[in-house]
Design an enzyme around this catalytic site. Structure first.
Site, mmCIF file in Angstrom:
data_model
loop_
_atom_site.group_PDB
_atom_site.id
_atom_site.type_symbol
_atom_site.label_atom_id
_atom_site.label_comp_id
_atom_site.label_asym_id
_atom_site.label_seq_id
_atom_site.Cartn_x
_atom_site.Cartn_y
_atom_site.Cartn_z
ATOM 1 N N THR A 48 0.856 -1.189 0.000
ATOM 2 C CA THR A 48 0.000 0.000 0.000
ATOM 3 C C THR A 48 0.891 1.238 0.000
ATOM 4 O O THR A 48 2.112 1.135 -0.144
ATOM 5 C CB THR A 48 -0.911 0.009 1.241
ATOM 6 O OG1 THR A 48 -0.098 0.268 2.407
ATOM 7 C CG2 THR A 48 -1.619 -1.322 1.413
ATOM 8 N N CYS A 49 0.284 2.398 0.217
ATOM 9 C CA CYS A 49 1.083 3.623 0.221
ATOM 10 C C CYS A 49 2.115 3.628 1.347
ATOM 11 O O CYS A 49 3.131 4.312 1.258
ATOM 12 C CB CYS A 49 0.187 4.849 0.317
ATOM 13 S SG CYS A 49 -0.835 4.921 1.812
ATOM 14 N N SER A 105 -2.188 1.412 11.349
ATOM 15 C CA SER A 105 -2.139 2.372 10.249
ATOM 16 C C SER A 105 -1.655 3.730 10.714
ATOM 17 O O SER A 105 -1.741 4.066 11.906
ATOM 18 C CB SER A 105 -3.522 2.534 9.612
ATOM 19 O OG SER A 105 -3.939 1.339 8.998
ATOM 20 N N GLU A 110 -8.456 3.537 10.049
ATOM 21 C CA GLU A 110 -8.894 3.887 8.692
ATOM 22 C C GLU A 110 -9.458 2.660 7.982
ATOM 23 O O GLU A 110 -9.059 1.527 8.232
ATOM 24 C CB GLU A 110 -7.723 4.499 7.908
ATOM 25 C CG GLU A 110 -6.456 3.640 7.860
ATOM 26 C CD GLU A 110 -6.279 2.937 6.551
ATOM 27 O OE1 GLU A 110 -7.157 3.080 5.678
ATOM 28 O OE2 GLU A 110 -5.268 2.235 6.398
ATOM 29 N N GLN A 112 -9.620 1.989 4.550
ATOM 30 C CA GLN A 112 -9.087 1.558 3.267
ATOM 31 C C GLN A 112 -8.268 0.272 3.381
ATOM 32 O O GLN A 112 -8.275 -0.561 2.477
ATOM 33 C CB GLN A 112 -8.229 2.676 2.660
ATOM 34 C CG GLN A 112 -7.981 2.512 1.168
ATOM 35 C CD GLN A 112 -7.329 3.746 0.562
ATOM 36 O OE1 GLN A 112 -7.117 4.745 1.241
ATOM 37 N NE2 GLN A 112 -6.994 3.668 -0.708
ATOM 38 N N GLN A 116 -7.764 -3.385 1.104
ATOM 39 C CA GLN A 116 -6.440 -3.720 0.570
ATOM 40 C C GLN A 116 -6.008 -5.118 0.987
ATOM 41 O O GLN A 116 -5.357 -5.830 0.213
ATOM 42 C CB GLN A 116 -5.430 -2.665 1.031
ATOM 43 C CG GLN A 116 -5.654 -1.307 0.377
ATOM 44 C CD GLN A 116 -4.902 -0.183 1.081
ATOM 45 O OE1 GLN A 116 -4.558 -0.277 2.269
ATOM 46 N NE2 GLN A 116 -4.639 0.898 0.369
ATOM 47 N N GLY A 184 -5.292 10.583 -11.054
ATOM 48 C CA GLY A 184 -5.560 9.246 -10.523
ATOM 49 C C GLY A 184 -7.051 9.036 -10.368
ATOM 50 O O GLY A 184 -7.831 9.994 -10.287
ATOM 51 N N GLY A 186 -8.312 6.018 -8.374
ATOM 52 C CA GLY A 186 -8.546 4.922 -7.432
ATOM 53 C C GLY A 186 -9.321 5.387 -6.197
ATOM 54 O O GLY A 186 -9.943 6.446 -6.182
#
Length: 410
Positions: A48-49, A105, A110, A112, A116, A184, A186
């Protein structure tokens, strides 16, 4: 079979390191192949990021160290060993449970990350590297995360990386009426779009490498203008704010390709980074990226409130984790139990065949005889099977398994 994890600790590694240790789909496939050669059949990569982590099932310590070695070798240019995390057994499972629930996180709780984790398992399944144990552990982690979010409502506050980034843009630049370019299409872009609208952004334009993907954002905001990705630099000259959140492994906005003519704010929500950090030196540019946001998070009141909820949810997480640990412990004796059952079935079939030849039995008597034989042997095996399932250490399990194999010649 034991559970393990290795990867980069994003809390210790800055964004420059995380950029260089991110997985493309091609690198994931390469990692699976290398791990497969070491005998690893179940493996999941969560990229992930912030995260670059590998979860896997292994049988020996050598296999565990081999997987960690493959990771270090794949990213050897940044010496990942200095930033590595590696855990096994219960510690590794506990870590995945916390990750899925958003408790590990940057933004506590969070949402998201849950999607993932699911996507990471889907990719493993596509590549043929899922399995009974991996599916069970990940499924239990996801189920526990959903219960925690429902019970404690940790993610009800609008606190996400996208939200914090947009809020920082608002505080520095002001968003109302501003012209925005969103690069982007997404989930991070969708969140950014939502918050930009809430702050009253003016004209919002989207560009994406895939125009059909950008069309998904238009479903949320019909008035969005979509431009070709190749025209991003020309359009940026007309904008006050640029938000970039792509999955590109390369820099999307390069310093040498763009010279700002007026004040502009860049919000980079991607890792690897989308926006050249050289813009920091430009007097007309205000650049926000994940490193900036990580520092900001330490001072947020919402974070303190969420940490309290995290403490309260710990009991629920531990209970769910213990159930999975017990399942894993029992699964280690599954092969022995299955062998016992097969041995039982063979004895029943042999005994039944002999008696059927010696006695003239009708169809009803044949069924009854087979049921009685099977029930008698199952009754005999019930005790040993329960003992195997209740053993609380791998050493005892190995000892009993050997004893059963010797006694029953299986």
């Amino acid at each position: 079979m034991q559970f393990g994890v290795c990867g980069i600790n994003y809390k210790k590694a800055d964004l420059d390191i995380r950029d260089k240790t991110s997985f493309t789909d091609l690198k994931k496939a390469e990692f699976f192949q290398l791990a497969g050669k070491e005998g690893i059949g179940q493996c999941m990569i969560l990229s992930t990021c912030n995260r670059s982590e590998v979860y896997f099932l292994y049988k020996t310590e050598n296999q565990f160290h081999s997987v960690c070695g493959i990771y270090e070798e794949m990213f050897s240019e940044v010496v990942p060993g200095e930033y590595m995390i590696s855990m096994c057994s219960g510690a590794a499972m506990g870590y995945l449970f916390r990750v899925a629930a958003g408790l590990e996180s940057l933004v506590l709780g969070e949402d998201q990350i849950l999607g993932q984790v699911k996507e990471a398992l889907d990719f493993s399944r596509t590549m043929g590297y899922d399995g009974k144990e991996l599916n069970k552990i990940v499924r239990d982690a996801v189920t526990c995360a959903k219960r925690i979010k429902t019970e404690f409502k940790i993610s009800e506050k609008p606190l996400s990386v996208s939200y914090i980034g947009i809020r920082m843009v608002e505080e520095h630049t002001g968003i109302a009426g501003r012209r925005v370019l969103l690069i982007g299409s997404g989930k991070a872009s969708l969140l950014a779009l939502k918050y930009l609208k809430e702050y009253g952004a003016g004209k919002i334009t989207v560009c994406s490498r895939t125009l059909s993907h950008a069309g998904r954002l238009q479903e949320e905001e019909a008035e969005l203008q979509v431009i070709p990705y190749e025209e991003r630099y020309q359009y940026m000259a007309q904008c006050d704010i640029v938000v970039s959140a792509t999955a590109s492994p390369h820099t999307v906005i390069r310093r040498e390709d763009f010279e700002p003519e007026g004040p502009i704010t860049f919000l980079d929500l991607a890792a690897p980074r989308d926006i050249d950090t050289a813009f920091v030196e430009h007097p007309l540019v205000y650049l926000i990226n994940l490193d900036t946001l990580q520092k900001l998070m330490r001072d947020l009141t919402e974070k303190q409130l969420r940490e309290q909820l995290v403490d309260e949810s710990q009991t629920m997480l531990e209970e769910a984790l213990e159930e999975t640990r017990q399942w894993m412990l029992q699964s280690r004796v599954d092969d022995t139990i299955q062998s016992l059952q097969q041995r039982c079935n063979h004895i029943v079939e042999d005994s039944y065949s002999y008696l059927d030849r010696k006695m003239e039995l009708g169809r009803r008597e044949q069924k009854l005889l087979k049921k009685v034989l099977n029930a008698s042997l199952q009754r005999l095996l019930r005790g040993p099977i329960q003992e195997l399932k209740q053993l609380d250490s791998k050493e005892k399990q190995d000892e009993y398994k050997k004893m059963v194999n010797d006694l029953f010649h299986i």
